[in-house]
Design a protein around this motif. Structure first.
Motif, short mmCIF file in Angstrom:
data_model
loop_
_atom_site.label_atom_id
_atom_site.label_comp_id
_atom_site.label_asym_id
_atom_site.label_seq_id
_atom_site.Cartn_x
_atom_site.Cartn_y
_atom_site.Cartn_z
N THR A 54 -4.36 1.72 2.01
CA THR A 54 -5.70 1.75 1.42
C THR A 54 -6.46 3.02 1.75
OG1 THR A 54 -6.62 0.57 3.34
CG2 THR A 54 -5.93 -0.76 1.45
N THR A 158 -10.52 0.85 -6.63
CA THR A 158 -10.79 0.11 -5.41
C THR A 158 -12.20 -0.46 -5.39
OG1 THR A 158 -11.30 2.25 -4.40
CG2 THR A 158 -9.14 1.31 -3.96
N GLN A 163 -8.24 -3.82 -3.01
CA GLN A 163 -8.07 -2.72 -2.06
C GLN A 163 -9.37 -2.37 -1.34
OE1 GLN A 163 -6.54 -3.05 -4.96
NE2 GLN A 163 -4.98 -1.49 -5.32
N GLU A 167 -10.02 -2.69 2.60
CA GLU A 167 -10.30 -1.47 3.37
C GLU A 167 -11.46 -1.70 4.33
OE1 GLU A 167 -11.19 3.29 2.56
OE2 GLU A 167 -11.03 1.88 0.89
N VAL A 219 0.16 -2.47 -0.50
CA VAL A 219 -1.16 -2.41 -1.12
C VAL A 219 -1.72 -3.84 -1.20
CG1 VAL A 219 -2.37 -1.99 -3.30
CG2 VAL A 219 -0.70 -0.34 -2.46
#
Length: 388
Positions: A54, A158, A163, A167, A219
């Motif tokens: 990420t 993102t 993602q 993160e 991912v």
């Protein structure tokens, strides 16, 4: 769909990120078993893999897919609004399609039953298209605007996929969280590891957060947030279909259909830079007046606020209509009234106020002009109210 929909999609995602900002983790190692079979990896190894996937420079690899976001936060009955309203994203299920060819090649589409809204970014040109109104806006992005990410109304994938949520969650893992790996499963037809983060502090409303990591690329393909006492996730965002190959070039081209109304705008002007500076100054002012009580999952944010602030938060200069981040069919006052009707009067040595609780978040609006918010139990938030 209104133009602010792409911005507003980030509201529930940002809520999950706030919860994630309270996370920490312990040195728990677990084996992976079950079907489908993937190579055994410890929680620490998967944490490192997910962070690398990420946070690597240049962003994620080219990909495309369909993302579904579902929210069941236990909010009181919300006022009826159009499907483009930010309020609509606080409950129910919503879908977004994403094509990502790189930082300067992005397409996001929000389909509805009868219409579709698209944002297409290709180098220094972007198009925003609304089929419902047959209008298109061509955006020319100057070099300085590309360097200043605040000026770009162009979401990265993102911003609307698991993602980004992952993160934020993974960036704050430390001693406050138990981490384990549970049986592998499938998301969007791909084998995944399930990394589970759970608070060690009983004062949190979060039971656990599950991050499904692709078994090949690591991912994040899905993030699920479970509230205590709930068998189903209170918030979920994940791919229902995903392909890790570069999207075809035609996905990033757009020609307005015949009869469409076309507007042209340029990003990177002096006026936009002044607006960005004003917003940064306002954010700094709020940060200076705010404080944090507690740590980890039981962190409570405290900011000076009052009911009159809420009532006057809606712009009165006529800019609430169509435009990024706004929505003519959204009525903040109606939401405020609806939520306050469900509030519970509370009092203590700290004073008195109104308590609002959902599955994942508790808020306290005190009569002495403070707003306390956290993913914590009512007991934790009233305790925080006593900390001056």
């Amino acid at each position: 769909m209104r133009r602010g929909t792409f911005v507003r999609w980030g509201v529930p995602i940002a809520a999950a990120a706030v919860i994630g900002a309270a996370i920490g983790a312990g040195p728990v190692i677990a084996a992976v078993s079950g079907e489908p079979t993937l190579p055994e990896r410890s929680a620490q190894q998967l944490l490192a893999d997910a962070v690398a996937a990420t946070g690597k420079e240049g962003g994620i690899a080219p990909m495309s897919g369909t993302v579904q976001q579902t929210a069941s936060l236990g909010l009181p009955a919300l006022p009826q609004t159009g499907e483009a309203s930010p309020l609509s994203l606080l409950s129910g299920s919503h879908e977004v399609k994403v094509w990502y060819g790189g930082a300067d090649k992005v397409r996001v589409a929000l389909p509805t039953q009868l219409n579709e809204t698209n944002l297409i970014v290709n180098g220094d040109t972007a198009w925003y298209w609304e089929s419902a109104t047959n209008t298109a806006t061509k955006l020319t992005i100057k070099a300085e605007a590309r360097q200043d990410k605040r000026a770009l109304p162009t979401p990265r994938p993102t911003d609307v996929t698991p993602q980004q949520v992952a993160e934020h969650l993974l960036a704050n893992v430390d001693q406050h969280t138990a981490v384990r790996v549970i049986n592998t499963a499938q998301v969007a037809g791909r084998p995944v590891y399930q990394l589970v983060l759970a608070p060690k502090d009983a004062g949190s409303l979060v039971q656990e957060i599950r991050i499904a990591l692709d078994g090949e690329t690591y991912v994040p393909l899905q993030v699920q947030v479970y509230a205590k006492g709930s068998a189903e996730p209170a918030f979920q965002v994940g791919f229902t279909q995903v392909t890790f190959t570069p999207p075809a070039a035609e996905n990033f081209t757009f020609t307005p259909p015949a009869g469409a109304k076309v507007e042209e705008k340029t990003l990177g002007t002096g006026m936009e830079q002044e607006v960005a500076a004003d917003r940064a100054e306002h954010a700094k002012d709020v940060a200076e007046r705010a404080k944090v009580v507690g740590q980890g999952w039981t962190t409570v944010a405290v900011v000076p606020f009052s009911l009159s602030d809420l009532k006057t938060a809606t712009p009165s200069d006529g800019r609430q209509g169509r435009g990024p981040g706004s929505g003519a069919d959204a009525d903040p006052s109606a939401l405020i009234d609806s939520v306050l009707k469900s509030a519970t009067p509370v009092s203590g040595t700290w004073g008195s106020g109104k308590l609002i609780k959902t599955k994942l978040v508790t808020a306290l609006l005190t009569d002495d002009g403070r707003l306390l918010v956290g993913a914590v139990t009512p007991e934790e938030i009233t305790k925080a109210a006593g900390t001056k």
